[in-house]
Design a protein around this motif. Structure first.
Motif: not given
Length: 749
Positions: A603-604, A643-645, A76-81, A663-668
């Motif tokens: 990766n983004f 989104g994620s990076v 869920q944190q790295s796959t669009p939609n 490091p990584s960050a994801s947004y919903r």
């Protein structure tokens, strides 16, 4: 539609600038590292991700391990939609949504909208499907309808869990992890070629953790983990043209029941406040009294046979059997007293057989096949309304027998221009048996209360609310067509159309005393999806971008509704699965990987979706009429933006190996739990993770320190909404994991 066109034009404009930039900088980027080429099996044959006219996300097992991924929900944190989560009130039941299409209700007989596959074997039930990450080659997420090649319940998309063949030197791998909340994980796997013909693989794993919270009533751990798993594989290659694989797996989850967190104060049956039913400060704590026992077990065996008849033709057979049992309870009111308790038990089994013919010619490639499924899903649960000293017992089963024939043929019109045409015909025969009855007392005889007294159904002259058996047949042809064009050797564009289909069925909660027509079941739903995309490499393959824009029409959408029905002077609630109407979705997706320097990679991903109802037919309890509520209904589990990076910085230590910082960050963005907005809806949030991984020079040893949810974000992943005194005003939510830190150690021998 105008917004969709604008998004497509904007994406096209952004892409059009990139090839020129890449060409201008080609020389400067030589010999400085490239993005790894990903090979996927989205079309049931191995292809470069760039050449597949499907929106696919592929994540390798190495990348998942390096970031400390625990289970499939990490997708869920790295796959669009995409939404991949633990179902409300469970520890290992999976709910998935892709591009707005999915199913939150995990009740037996109600099939998911996103198909889950383990090595091309379809997993029919979501119980026990939150697979832990171990002994895996990669995970593929196919977005949009995949009905041609993957058939059953891929109306929203498919998730493929792919394990590796037994190749190379013998290897023993040991991996352990310790961390927050007394986490204790251990995985041992071994693989070896016994000789040129025989290979053997064995894996055993255990995952343990104390709870994020406590049951303040019983003292038991809450949100804990107690899972064990094993997998065995035997491969036989008698000749270079024959390959056989026999595989078996078992997963047992003994984690305590997950009861959730009360979000509002409780009320009794008179609508008066309950002094003890308060909102607890810690969202992981509960005061539930319905019990602390839970067990979920799933197991399966599969047999794959491949025969390379010639350089052009391969025949393949995939036979599989899977079964599982679940026993547990959900305390909806989160109180010692049974205002709203749900003890439940499920069991299911399935047999599947698939035959494939794969053809590879100079200008033509194709897959043709036959598929058969025979499955039974059964269960029972009590709805215990302690304030009224009443229990509603529900039980039943659904038998499904399904046949389908499918084919997908790709033709190279020119060296650069390719077209693909496919289709699948499916015939499902379903038989549903539903039982529902009222009992005076707390719990019914089904769950051990033999003193409970049957209450005849009022006004229908029958002892039971529901007691019927019915059968229905559903048939559908689902086509797919695509065209792709290689703009150059590194850039491919494609357009496609596909239809998704999920068959109808019978509502296992049907109350025919209130809604007599519910014995007839509900109809199939379909999605017509139009998609266009660009995929390619830039800057001497230091950058890869995969993009897609899509528009889809969703028809006869299946939704679980709570319908008020007037009986005399009282109002009762009937649960119904209805085909509420029509909707549409459009959006855009972009994924990429980049080699920024020899030491730094990225990766983004970003996803945007607009999903709206065009028609939503439901009963208006005020007027007593069926009305269109499209303007006030929303899609569940579908944030508009996500989104994620992820960055990976690697420092070479020479003979001492290398160390990586990841490091990584994801947004919903904000989203709703149900079609009707409520206080359970989740605001937008960020998740921030980081890992530090040391790897030895010979790649035999690895030590990692992994931090998850480092900013201590508090976010809901599910909930139940049962307001009012009859149900104890049970509005409860389930939360994602808090901040955790894990130390992992891995050794290969």
């Amino acid at each position: 539609m105008k917004a969709f066109v604008k998004a497509a034009l904007f994406a096209g404009a952004a892409w059009s600038a990139i090839p020129a930039m890449a060409q201008a900088q080609t020389t400067a980027a030589e010999d400085t590292g490239v993005v790894e080429e990903l090979v996927v099996t989205a079309r049931r044959r191995e292809e470069s991700l760039k050449d597949v006219p499907v929106a696919v996300s592929a994540i390798s097992g190495e990348r998942l391990a390096a970031t400390g991924a625990v289970d499939l929900t990490t997708l869920q944190q790295s796959t669009p939609n995409t939404t991949v989560q633990v179902a409300r009130g469970s520890n290992s039941t999976l709910i998935s949504f892709i591009r707005g299409v999915g199913q939150q209700d995990p009740l037996w007989g109600f099939e998911p909208g996103v198909g889950l596959y383990i090595d091309d074997v379809y997993v029919a039930r979501p119980q026990g499907a939150v697979l832990d990450i171990f002994d895996i080659e990669r995970v593929e997420v196919l977005r949009g309808p995949q009905g041609t090649l993957y058939g059953r319940n891929t109306i929203g998309g498919a998730i493929k869990y792919v394990t590796a063949k037994i190749e190379g030197d013998p290897e023993l791998k040991l991996r352990g992890a310790v961390g927050s909340y007394d986490q204790r994980d251990f995985v041992a796997s071994a693989k070896a070629r016994v000789n040129d013909m025989v290979g053997v693989g064995l894996t055993w794993a255990t995952f343990n953790r104390d709870g994020f919270g406590k049951n303040l009533n019983t003292g038991a751990e809450h949100y804990n983990k107690d899972v064990s798993a094993a997998r065995a594989t035997l491969e036989f290659t008698p000749t270079e043209d024959l390959f056989f694989r026999l595989a078996g797996d078992i997963v047992t989850d003994r984690s305590n029941p997950r009861h959730g967190h009360r979000e509002v104060p409780g009320l009794n049956i008179l609508g008066q406040p309950v002094p003890t039913a308060v909102v607890l400060d810690d969202v992981y704590d509960t005061r539930a009294g319905s019990g602390d026992y839970n067990k979920v077990e799933t197991r399966g065996v599969s047999f794959l046979g491949e025969w390379n008849v010639s350089d052009a033709i391969t025949l393949k057979s995939i036979s599989a059997y899977r079964a599982g049992e679940t026993e547990g309870t959900i305390d909806f009111d989160n109180e010692p007293f049974a205002y709203l308790d749900i003890p439940a038990k499920y069991n299911d089994h399935q047999f599947t057989q698939e035959l494939q013919l794969l053809y590879t010619g100079d200008r033509m490639q194709g897959v043709f096949g036959l598929y058969y499924l025979n499955a039974t899903a059964a269960g029972a649960f009590d709805t215990v309304l302690g304030g009224a000293n009443l229990t509603v017992a529900s039980a039943g089963y659904v038998d499904t027998e399904s046949w389908s024939a499918f084919g997908d043929l790709s033709f190279d019109v020119t060296e650069a221009f390719k077209v693909s045409v496919g289709g699948r015909f499916t015939r499902d025969e379903k038989t549903g048996q539903v039982f529902r009855a009222n009992y005076l007392g707390l719990r019914s005889p089904i769950f051990g209360n033999n003193q409970a007294v049957l209450v005849p159904a009022a006004g229908v002259g029958a002892p039971y609310l529901t007691n019927f058996t019915n059968s229905k047949t559903f048939e559908k042809f689902t086509p797919r067509v695509s065209a792709s064009y290689d703009l150059n050797e590194d850039l491919t564009g494609y357009v496609s159309y596909s239809k998704g289909f999920k068959s109808g069925g019978f509502d296992m909660r049907a109350d025919t005393s209130l809604t007599p027509d519910s014995r007839e079941g509900y109809d199939p739903e379909t999605v017509d999806s139009f998609e266009g995309g660009l995929k390619g490499y830039f800057f001497d393959r230091r950058l890869t971008l995969n993009s897609a824009v899509f528009y889809a029409k969703y028809k006869d959408q299946q939704v679980t509704l709570q319908t008020p029905v007037v009986v005399g002077t009282a109002v009762r609630i009937a649960s119904q699965v209805l085909n509420v109407g029509k909707s549409h979705m459009y959006g855009a997706e972009l994924e990429g990987s980049a080699v920024l320097t020899d030491a730094l990679r990225a990766n983004f991903s970003v996803g945007y979706i607009k999903a709206e109802f065009d028609e939503y037919q439901a009963l208006n309890p005020v007027t007593g009429q069926i009305e269109d509520f499209a303007d006030s209904r929303v899609f569940q589990n579908t944030p508009e933006w996500n989104g994620s990076v992820n960055l990976t910085y690697t420092h070479d230590l020479g003979d001492h190996g290398s160390i990586s910082f990841i490091p990584s960050a994801s947004y919903r963005s904000s989203f709703s739990m149900f079609e009707v907005p409520s206080i359970l809806d989740q605001d937008g949030y960020w998740l921030v993770d980081a890992s530090v991984v040391w790897t030895s020079a010979d790649d035999k040893y690895r030590v990692g320190l992994h931090g998850k949810n480092l900013t201590e974000e508090e976010y809901r992943i599910g909930g139940y909404n049962f307001p009012g005194g009859t149900f104890g005003n049970s509005i409860t939510a389930y939360y994602g994991p808090p901040r955790t830190v894990t130390l992992s150690l891995e050794a290969k021998f």
